[in-house]
Scaffold this motif. Structure first.
Motif, PDB file in Angstrom:
ATOM      1  N   ALA A 103       0.506   2.134  -9.189  1.00 57.41           N
ATOM      2  CA  ALA A 103      -0.228   1.835 -10.522  1.00 57.41           C
ATOM      3  C   ALA A 103      -0.379   0.086 -10.271  1.00 57.41           C
ATOM      4  N   GLY A 104      -1.279  -0.229  -9.262  1.00 54.45           N
ATOM      5  CA  GLY A 104      -1.361  -1.712  -8.723  1.00 54.45           C
ATOM      6  C   GLY A 104      -1.138  -1.851  -7.269  1.00 54.45           C
ATOM      7  N   TRP A 105      -1.794  -2.783  -6.912  1.00 56.18           N
ATOM      8  CA  TRP A 105      -1.937  -3.085  -5.461  1.00 56.18           C
ATOM      9  C   TRP A 105      -0.613  -3.636  -5.134  1.00 56.18           C
ATOM     10  N   GLN A 106       0.123  -4.542  -5.670  1.00 56.44           N
ATOM     11  CA  GLN A 106       1.272  -5.092  -5.329  1.00 56.44           C
ATOM     12  C   GLN A 106       2.379  -3.890  -4.600  1.00 56.44           C
ATOM     13  N   ASN A 138      -4.133   1.938  -4.805  1.00 58.63           N
ATOM     14  CA  ASN A 138      -3.915   1.664  -6.379  1.00 58.63           C
ATOM     15  C   ASN A 138      -4.624   2.916  -7.080  1.00 58.63           C
ATOM     16  N   THR A 139      -3.884   3.600  -8.045  1.00 56.46           N
ATOM     17  CA  THR A 139      -4.368   4.741  -8.482  1.00 56.46           C
ATOM     18  C   THR A 139      -4.771   4.292 -10.169  1.00 56.46           C
ATOM     19  N   ALA A 156       1.803  -0.926  -4.488  1.00 55.05           N
ATOM     20  CA  ALA A 156       1.233   0.172  -3.405  1.00 55.05           C
ATOM     21  C   ALA A 156       1.286  -0.543  -2.008  1.00 55.05           C
ATOM     22  N   VAL A 157       1.296  -1.810  -1.797  1.00 57.54           N
ATOM     23  CA  VAL A 157       1.309  -2.559  -0.420  1.00 57.54           C
ATOM     24  C   VAL A 157       2.938  -2.859  -0.159  1.00 57.54           C
ATOM     25  N   SER A 158       3.475  -3.074  -0.856  1.00 58.69           N
ATOM     26  CA  SER A 158       5.016  -3.257  -0.926  1.00 58.69           C
ATOM     27  C   SER A 158       5.911  -2.071  -0.593  1.00 58.69           C
ATOM     28  N   THR A 159       5.451  -0.894  -0.901  1.00 61.75           N
ATOM     29  CA  THR A 159       6.033   0.291  -0.689  1.00 61.75           C
ATOM     30  C   THR A 159       5.505   0.843   0.715  1.00 61.75           C
ATOM     31  N   MET A 160       4.166   0.630   0.915  1.00 62.01           N
ATOM     32  CA  MET A 160       3.652   1.100   2.295  1.00 62.01           C
ATOM     33  C   MET A 160       4.259   0.344   3.194  1.00 62.01           C
ATOM     34  N   GLN A 161       4.878  -1.005   2.940  1.00 59.31           N
ATOM     35  CA  GLN A 161       5.691  -1.939   3.959  1.00 59.31           C
ATOM     36  C   GLN A 161       7.039  -1.163   4.041  1.00 59.31           C
ATOM     37  N   PRO A 165       5.306   7.310  -4.203  1.00 56.48           N
ATOM     38  CA  PRO A 165       4.642   6.503  -5.205  1.00 56.48           C
ATOM     39  C   PRO A 165       5.617   4.998  -5.153  1.00 56.48           C
ATOM     40  N   GLY A 166       4.805   4.124  -5.587  1.00 56.33           N
ATOM     41  CA  GLY A 166       5.605   2.921  -5.519  1.00 56.33           C
ATOM     42  C   GLY A 166       6.311   2.466  -6.861  1.00 56.33           C
TER      43      GLY A 166
END
Length: 179
Positions: free
Chosen positions: A119-122, A150-151, A124-129, A79-80
């Motif tokens: 809970a948001g794109w920012q 993004n859930t 989700a994307v930074s966590t993936m990176q 999770p982010g």
């Protein structure tokens, strides 16, 4: 390789974690492609903080390390939390340091898919990176496809993410077969 072993690591301590659901979906795709799978989430990765001097005295940590050692490919999901991976997931990944003296140290040469839910794109994307960075540091091979989810505001987020998860798992399976 007759039947690759694909291991998924991550999630939260909540029994119905969205990240665990996404990891389960990824393992379903791996099983459909002929893999043997193991899901390590929640209590299976709830270890004391990493201490290299005493970690292998813990049965749960020993089982985790042996499972990682047996993997032909991995999927790591987090999770982010505040824009990065959770402490639970990071601590589990820190324990992979215990493989440093192995013939295959860390995640050397393993294909690794990454999934981040937030809970948001920012986030989700930074966590993936962040997950990709950790995989690189552990000598793993992040798949070209990573999945940021993004859930918020979408009760069907898992079904909508299935296509990306399937592509990522095709890559994990293909890279594992080439090892």
């Amino acid at each position: 390789m007759t039947q690759p072993h694909i291991v998924a690591i991550g999630g939260t301590l909540r029994p119905l974690s969205g990240t665990a659901a996404a990891l389960s979906r990824a393992l379903d795709a791996a099983q459909a492609a002929g893999a043997r799978t193991t899901l390590l989430t929640g209590p299976a990765i709830d270890f004391p903080n990493f201490d290299p001097e005493s970690a292998m005295d813990n049965d749960l940590i020993r089982a985790f390390i042996n499972t990682v050692r047996s993997a032909d490919g991995l999927v790591i999901g987090s999770p982010g939390y505040h824009g990065t991976l959770s402490g639970l997931v990071k601590n589990a990944l820190d324990h992979i340091e215990l493989t440093r003296g192995d013939a295959r140290p860390y995640l050397d040469g393993l294909p690794v898919g990454v999934i981040a839910t937030a809970a948001g794109w920012q986030a989700a994307v930074s966590t993936m990176q962040a997950l990709r960075t950790v995989v690189h540091a552990l000598r793993g091979w992040p798949t070209p496809m990573g999945v940021a989810i993004n859930t918020v505001g979408n009760s069907d987020w898992l079904a909508e993410s299935a296509g990306g998860i399937d592509v990522m798992m095709q890559q994990v399976m293909a890279f594992a077969a080439r090892r």
